[in-house]
Write an enzyme that holds these catalytic residues in place. Structure first.
Site, mmCIF file in Angstrom:
data_model
loop_
_atom_site.group_PDB
_atom_site.id
_atom_site.type_symbol
_atom_site.label_atom_id
_atom_site.label_comp_id
_atom_site.label_asym_id
_atom_site.label_seq_id
_atom_site.Cartn_x
_atom_site.Cartn_y
_atom_site.Cartn_z
ATOM 1 N N CYS A 193 -55.585 -25.256 -60.671
ATOM 2 C CA CYS A 193 -54.404 -25.192 -61.541
ATOM 3 C C CYS A 193 -54.124 -23.819 -62.146
ATOM 4 O O CYS A 193 -52.948 -23.459 -62.304
ATOM 5 C CB CYS A 193 -54.522 -26.248 -62.633
ATOM 6 S SG CYS A 193 -54.752 -27.923 -61.954
ATOM 7 N N HIS B 24 -49.483 -25.232 -68.282
ATOM 8 C CA HIS B 24 -49.690 -26.032 -67.068
ATOM 9 C C HIS B 24 -49.341 -27.490 -67.333
ATOM 10 O O HIS B 24 -49.823 -28.094 -68.300
ATOM 11 C CB HIS B 24 -51.149 -25.908 -66.618
ATOM 12 C CG HIS B 24 -51.553 -26.893 -65.575
ATOM 13 N ND1 HIS B 24 -50.823 -27.105 -64.427
ATOM 14 C CD2 HIS B 24 -52.618 -27.733 -65.506
ATOM 15 C CE1 HIS B 24 -51.420 -28.036 -63.691
ATOM 16 N NE2 HIS B 24 -52.501 -28.427 -64.336
ATOM 17 N N ASN C 203 -48.358 -33.453 -62.116
ATOM 18 C CA ASN C 203 -49.238 -32.284 -62.063
ATOM 19 C C ASN C 203 -49.244 -31.735 -60.635
ATOM 20 O O ASN C 203 -49.756 -32.378 -59.729
ATOM 21 C CB ASN C 203 -50.647 -32.697 -62.499
ATOM 22 C CG ASN C 203 -51.642 -31.551 -62.453
ATOM 23 O OD1 ASN C 203 -51.381 -30.488 -61.907
ATOM 24 N ND2 ASN C 203 -52.823 -31.787 -63.025
#
Length: 315
Positions: free
Chosen positions: A108, A242, A272
């Protein structure tokens, strides 16, 4: 360095929480309060490189550049159908990019890690223009029989073009190695000599530990970087966090004591998308005209490794 172009691309197929409830014991009433996610884009008939090329081309078009103008290409990707060559070469062959290129797997925080690498090349005087592409398909990593993981993820690609400038003010990278917290294993090709037991597994995640790591490191990294730049949190225009889980984003915001208006989100209909999350959010905000010259953007991301990263950038 400074950003002169952004781009993003999403799969056409959008899967709602109600659709997932048709084959899994879950639904919007369970998913949304825990994650903030109502739908996510997932790959169906696309190839991941299709999305990557689209995002990269949009970024180049905005920058007013062609593929041959790029001096260095960094691709962030966790998993794809290509073991070798790297996804960067697959994308480059489609676009006519002919320059040095590397692939990174930082999960990520990959976009911020890639920015730090690019900045190093700029400081060394080796490049004039750098393309970063983050292309991810985490929906292919999870078990769609496990409601604790499959509902979290969506696929997509984000890209940015950088040139020389003084807009990247600070970057912080962080690692707290804990490979058991987020992991996926896959078996390799057999040989006549392998005697160990091997087994492929879907993505496994220890949710509470990851939540705690994400919030703690993000609040700490952002606070340290903003202070290092001689700024206060009040002087930050946009917090580009994020998009992992709305509860995580809210906890970070509360930990910093900042109002929600400065935390743009798209997790409700994206989920996500790993390292693609930050550049997709960046591009969508940019194309909405949200950023003004001189605005201060703070990026923060966290994920498998466990890795985290933050950056302060002036628009």
């Amino acid at each position: 360095m400074k950003i002169i172009g952004t781009g993003s691309a999403l799969p056409a197929r959008q899967v709602t929480n109600d659709e997932i409830s048709q084959f899994l014991d879950t639904g919007d009433a369970w998913i949304c309060p825990r994650t903030g996610i109502r739908s996510r884009h997932v790959i169906s008939d696309e190839q991941l490189e299709d999305l990557a090329v689209e995002a990269a081309q949009k970024a180049l078009d905005m920058a007013g550049l062609g593929a041959k103008d790029i001096d260095f290409f960094i691709c962030s990707n966790v998993v794809s159908e290509h073991v070798t060559p790297g996804l960067s070469c697959i994308i480059a062959a489609r676009m006519g990019i002919c320059c040095p290129m590397i692939d990174i797997n930082c999960a990520c925080p990959g976009f911020i890690y890639a920015m730090d690498i690019a900045e190093t090349y700029f400081q060394a005087g080796k490049v004039e223009r750098v393309l970063i592409v983050c292309a991810e398909e985490p929906s292919r990593m999870t078990s769609w029989e496990d409601r604790s993981t499959c509902v979290l993820f969506g696929d997509g690609a984000g890209a940015a073009v950088f040139t020389r400038g003084d807009k990247l003010k600070a970057v912080k990278l962080n690692a707290e190695p804990a490979p058991d917290k987020i992991s996926q294993y896959r078996t390799l090709m057999p040989t006549p000599f392998v005697t160990k037991e091997e087994e492929s597994t879907p993505l496994l995640m220890q949710g509470r530990e990851v939540f705690r790591f994400a919030v703690t490191t993000s609040v700490r990294d952002i606070s340290e970087l903003v202070e290092r730049c001689g700024l206060t949190l009040d002087q930050v225009n946009w917090f580009m966090i994020h998009q992992a889980n709305m509860r995580i984003i809210d906890a970070i915001r509360e930990g910093l004591g900042v109002e929600a208006e400065r935390f743009p989100t798209n997790i409700a209909d994206h989920g996500n998308s790993s390292s693609a999350s930050c550049p997709i959010l960046l591009d969508e905000c940019n194309r909405k005209g949200m950023f003004k010259p001189g605005d201060v953007l703070v990026f923060s991301a966290f994920g498998a490794g466990l890795l985290s990263a933050a950056a302060v950038l002036e628009w």
